[in-house]
Design a protein around this motif. Structure first.
Motif, PDB file in Angstrom:
ATOM      1  N   PHE A  16     -65.422  18.812 -12.783  1.00 50.13           N
ATOM      2  CA  PHE A  16     -65.109  18.108 -14.023  1.00 50.13           C
ATOM      3  C   PHE A  16     -66.287  17.220 -14.437  1.00 50.13           C
ATOM      4  CE2 PHE A  16     -63.318  14.083 -15.798  1.00 50.13           C
ATOM      5  CZ  PHE A  16     -62.918  14.577 -17.028  1.00 50.13           C
ATOM      6  N   ASN A  17     -66.824  16.471 -13.473  1.00 48.90           N
ATOM      7  CA  ASN A  17     -67.954  15.591 -13.771  1.00 48.90           C
ATOM      8  C   ASN A  17     -69.233  16.374 -14.067  1.00 48.90           C
ATOM      9  OD1 ASN A  17     -66.944  12.772 -13.490  1.00 48.90           O
ATOM     10  ND2 ASN A  17     -66.345  13.496 -11.483  1.00 48.90           N
ATOM     11  N   GLN A  18     -69.422  17.485 -13.385  1.00 46.81           N
ATOM     12  CA  GLN A  18     -70.562  18.352 -13.695  1.00 46.81           C
ATOM     13  C   GLN A  18     -70.459  18.861 -15.130  1.00 46.81           C
ATOM     14  OE1 GLN A  18     -73.259  18.797 -12.017  1.00 46.81           O
ATOM     15  NE2 GLN A  18     -73.012  19.853 -10.061  1.00 46.81           N
ATOM     16  N   GLY A  19     -69.241  19.196 -15.540  1.00 47.23           N
ATOM     17  CA  GLY A  19     -69.031  19.663 -16.905  1.00 47.23           C
ATOM     18  C   GLY A  19     -69.365  18.584 -17.925  1.00 47.23           C
ATOM     19  N   ASN A  20     -68.950  17.347 -17.638  1.00 44.19           N
ATOM     20  CA  ASN A  20     -69.258  16.234 -18.541  1.00 44.19           C
ATOM     21  C   ASN A  20     -70.766  16.021 -18.664  1.00 44.19           C
ATOM     22  OD1 ASN A  20     -66.545  15.704 -19.026  1.00 44.19           O
ATOM     23  ND2 ASN A  20     -66.390  14.265 -17.321  1.00 44.19           N
ATOM     24  N   LEU A  21     -71.454  16.144 -17.530  1.00 39.56           N
ATOM     25  CA  LEU A  21     -72.909  15.989 -17.539  1.00 39.56           C
ATOM     26  C   LEU A  21     -73.569  17.078 -18.377  1.00 39.56           C
ATOM     27  CD1 LEU A  21     -75.547  14.716 -16.528  1.00 39.56           C
ATOM     28  CD2 LEU A  21     -75.351  16.116 -14.470  1.00 39.56           C
ATOM     29  N   SER A  22     -73.141  18.307 -18.186  1.00 37.05           N
ATOM     30  CA  SER A  22     -73.723  19.423 -18.939  1.00 37.05           C
ATOM     31  C   SER A  22     -73.457  19.269 -20.435  1.00 37.05           C
ATOM     32  CB  SER A  22     -73.151  20.754 -18.440  1.00 37.05           C
ATOM     33  OG  SER A  22     -73.535  20.990 -17.099  1.00 37.05           O
ATOM     34  N   LYS A  23     -72.263  18.823 -20.788  1.00 42.01           N
ATOM     35  CA  LYS A  23     -71.944  18.611 -22.204  1.00 42.01           C
ATOM     36  C   LYS A  23     -72.873  17.577 -22.817  1.00 42.01           C
ATOM     37  CE  LYS A  23     -68.248  17.287 -25.405  1.00 42.01           C
ATOM     38  NZ  LYS A  23     -69.032  16.236 -26.078  1.00 42.01           N
ATOM     39  N   GLU A  24     -73.096  16.491 -22.066  1.00 42.15           N
ATOM     40  CA  GLU A  24     -73.961  15.437 -22.580  1.00 42.15           C
ATOM     41  C   GLU A  24     -75.395  15.929 -22.760  1.00 42.15           C
ATOM     42  OE1 GLU A  24     -74.721  10.777 -21.450  1.00 42.15           O
ATOM     43  OE2 GLU A  24     -72.829  11.745 -20.987  1.00 42.15           O
ATOM     44  N   LEU A  25     -75.803  16.876 -21.936  1.00 40.93           N
ATOM     45  CA  LEU A  25     -77.150  17.446 -22.043  1.00 40.93           C
ATOM     46  C   LEU A  25     -77.230  18.517 -23.122  1.00 40.93           C
ATOM     47  CD1 LEU A  25     -78.003  17.742 -18.240  1.00 40.93           C
ATOM     48  CD2 LEU A  25     -79.181  16.296 -19.894  1.00 40.93           C
TER      49      LEU A  25
END
Length: 681
Positions: free
Chosen positions: A192-201
């Motif tokens: 979930f947190n990896q997904g949030n990071l990728s979205k922000e990038l």
């Protein structure tokens, strides 16, 4: 002697009973029987009111029962008796955190750590509070301290990654998430947190992969469905996004965030009725939810429900008058109805707040009410930095190898819109021996004649209304666009993020928005010496590209051959006819006052306006009466087919312009029809 011995036996028996009761209380506590544990602890306190351990334990029970203020009260009593126990401070801090007393919680964690320097739990809890306070650098230090004590403390590793993400230290954040995955590869929270990071990038497809993995591991993880919906919205896959929000809501029926995002997606997709219904659903749960009230105001605004717009924005203002951009939106929504109550006070407040670098108004509204280029520039810079910051430092896009220069025009207005009528012949008359021209349409296809004519004028016409920002920019680069021309700027439907991502080596703002965009990535703005005099160049972040006359036009525009009479248009048979067919939102109290003075000075004259709703018409008539002008001297024109709309200009005698936001396309229409304009320089 025997009597003395009897007393000792009684005392020992009492101590034994207390120890037994304490043991039972702790047993109930550990097994989750909180009511029984509380009762037993209180019985002990009745006999030993200064027992700090029991006071502390009751405080823990109250915290577990969500009676957080009682928890603070009991643990404080324990600390007042014995202030040397680190766990007392840690547990009181936890209760303070639940009460949102974050500063007090942080202080208590520090006291716990001072008493016990290797207290990993306190460091971790302190990190969580600091993260909630937005003190991300300090949170990083707290989590790192926890990890130095327990290297595989999973939650600290994950939260450290989240704090680093908030600090935009993306590489380090990703490393910690990967470390967490190495410890527990089947933990949905990490994906979930990896997904949030990728979205922000901006790596949206990668974000979807991480989120889908989280769902695979935790099928009922409602927040993940919501975040997938957010990614799909950014990818402009609106129907799929709504489906995912609905899944989240099915799992968690009162999930406010899912409802809010659902409303925002409906609004962005142009489904305002559905957006309104969704925001109203949120308000049925939380009547004062400020995000829902704000979204409701926006959706009402987009669907031209003017009074409801004002009411919704007012409700936001009542809660938080400094809510981002609400003050300007409130002023603008009133202006659409020509409701000028407190107008000067509102304008003064907006000017003051812009000078303080506050997010008080949209720059477009600022152009309408404040005739000060420095304020207009500052407003645009504030807005662009907040909503459309530069998203890439890479300006060295690979140069095109095509023989002809490729120009891409980006607009949401290749349809029945004033800009389309101004630009259509510009596109048709490009020198195709030197240029290839591409249209990137930000609005979907339709059957309007002007749209069809525009489509034929381009070498390639591409509908990117359903493309994500990244997909659209990648397409522009793939097409080898050398010059990207933004025809919308900060007007409705514009997508400045395409330019923030650098769609082309050279980027130009033209025609649709005449103010500065306040950004570093827009290289030029097209103007003439009237629109931007030399002495005002510094009030633009763009370089000025001067033409003899900035506004293009269509020499093929059709004016109806119909000869309108005054009677046809409900105008008096005699008397001078002043007119202004600008949108009524451009009319300010001072401009209207000057018009009323003109009418009073010219006997028998009338003012011919175009009202957009019942409210602006009603309020303008009220204002006329306030100026001692009979309301019969204010006449409202009706909406007409374009060719006839142009022809009716010929019946008027003089066009009176507005200020500070003057006529654009309407001025061209007036002059084209042969009607002179009195305007401002």
């Amino acid at each position: 002697m025997a009597k003395k011995s009897k007393k000792n036996i009684t005392r020992n028996s009492s101590a034994f009973n207390i120890q037994s009761k304490l043991k039972d209380a702790i047993h109930n506590h550990q097994n989750g029987n909180l009511d029984q544990a509380r009762d037993s602890y209180k019985e002990i306190l009745n006999l030993f009111p200064s027992n700090f351990e029991v006071l502390h334990l009751i405080g823990v029970v109250e915290a577990q029962s969500k009676n957080f203020q009682l928890a603070v009260d009991y643990i404080t009593k324990a600390i007042n008796i014995d202030g040397t126990n680190a766990s007392f401070y840690n547990n009181r801090a936890n209760a303070f955190k639940e009460l949102n007393s974050l500063s007090e919680a942080n202080t208590d964690y520090d006291k716990a750590i001072k008493l016990k320097p290797d207290y990993a739990e306190a460091f971790y809890n302190k990190g969580n509070v600091l993260q909630e306070m937005g003190e991300f650098n300090k949170a990083v230090n707290a989590y790192q301290k926890t990890i130095s004590i327990f290297p595989n403390h999973l939650d600290s590793i994950i939260n450290l990654g989240n704090s680093l993400r908030a600090l935009k230290q993306y590489k380090d954040a990703k490393n910690y998430f990967n470390k967490a995955l190495a410890i527990k590869p089947d933990y949905a929270e990490i994906y979930f947190n990896q997904g949030n990071l990728s979205k922000e990038l901006g790596e949206l497809n990668e974000a979807l992969q991480y989120f889908n993995k989280a769902i695979e591991l935790a099928p009922n993880y409602a927040q993940v469905y919501t975040n997938i919906g957010n990614v799909l919205t950014e990818l402009r896959r609106f129907e799929e996004a709504i489906f995912l929000y609905d899944k989240a809501i099915n799992i968690k029926p009162n999930y406010i965030k899912a409802y809010l995002n659902r409303g925002n997606t409906f609004e962005e997709g142009g489904k305002f009725k559905e957006a309104i219904e969704t925001y109203q659903k949120v308000l049925s749960f939380e009547p004062e939810n400020i995000e829902a009230l704000f979204g409701l105001g926006n959706a009402y605004n987009q669907s031209n429900q003017f009074i409801k717009t004002i009411e919704s924005y007012k409700a936001v203002m009542d809660q938080d008058a400094s809510y981002d951009y609400i003050y300007g939106l409130f002023n603008s929504s009133k202006a659409k109805c020509c409701d000028w109550e407190s107008f000067e006070e509102e304008v003064s407040h907006i000017r003051m707040e812009v000078n303080k670098n506050k997010k008080v108004t949209h720059p477009f509204h600022c152009l309408r009410i404040i005739d000060d280029p420095a304020i207009q520039k500052k407003s645009a810079e504030i807005y662009s930095a907040h909503n459309h910051p530069e998203r890439t430092n890479n300006k060295s896009i690979k140069k095109s190898t095509h023989k002809k220069i490729r120009v891409g025009y980006f607009s949401a207005d290749f349809n029945e819109h004033p800009l389309a009528y101004l630009t259509v012949q510009l596109f048709e008359t490009h020198d195709k021996s030197k240029f290839e021209i591409f249209a990137f349409s930000l609005s979907s296809d339709n059957d309007e004649p002007i749209r069809k004519r525009i489509e034929k004028s381009f070498d390639e016409f591409i509908d990117i209304s359903r493309f994500s920002d990244k997909e659209a920019v990648e397409l522009a680069r793939e097409k080898g666009i050398d010059i990207a021309v933004d025809l919308g700027g900060l007007t409705a439907g514009g997508r400045l993020n395409l330019f923030a991502l650098r769609a082309a080596p050279i980027q130009i703002s033209y025609l649709g928005y005449l103010g500065t965009l306040g950004s570093s990535y827009m290289d030029y703005i097209v103007a003439d010496k009237i629109i931007i005099p030399n002495h005002l160049q510094n009030e633009y972040t763009e370089n000025i590209f001067y033409l003899p006359h900035y506004q293009c036009n269509d020499s093929k525009k059709e004016i109806s051959s119909k000869k309108f009479t005054r009677v046809d248009l409900d105008l008096p048979a005699k008397g001078f006819i002043y007119c202004c067919f600008n949108q009524t939102i451009k009319i300010t109290p001072s401009i209207f006052s000057s018009w009323m003075n003109i009418l009073k000075a010219v006997e028998g004259s009338v003012l011919w306006l175009y009202a957009t709703n019942d409210f602006d018409r009603k309020n303008l008539l009220k204002e006329a009466i306030k100026h001692n002008v009979h309301q019969e001297r204010i006449i409202f024109g009706k909406k007409m087919p374009r060719a006839e709309y142009l022809a009716r200009f010929r019946v008027a005698d003089l066009f009176l312009d507005t200020s500070p936001y003057n006529a654009g396309t309407t001025a061209s229409d007036s002059l084209w029809a042969g009607l002179p304009i009195l305007t401002f320089t």
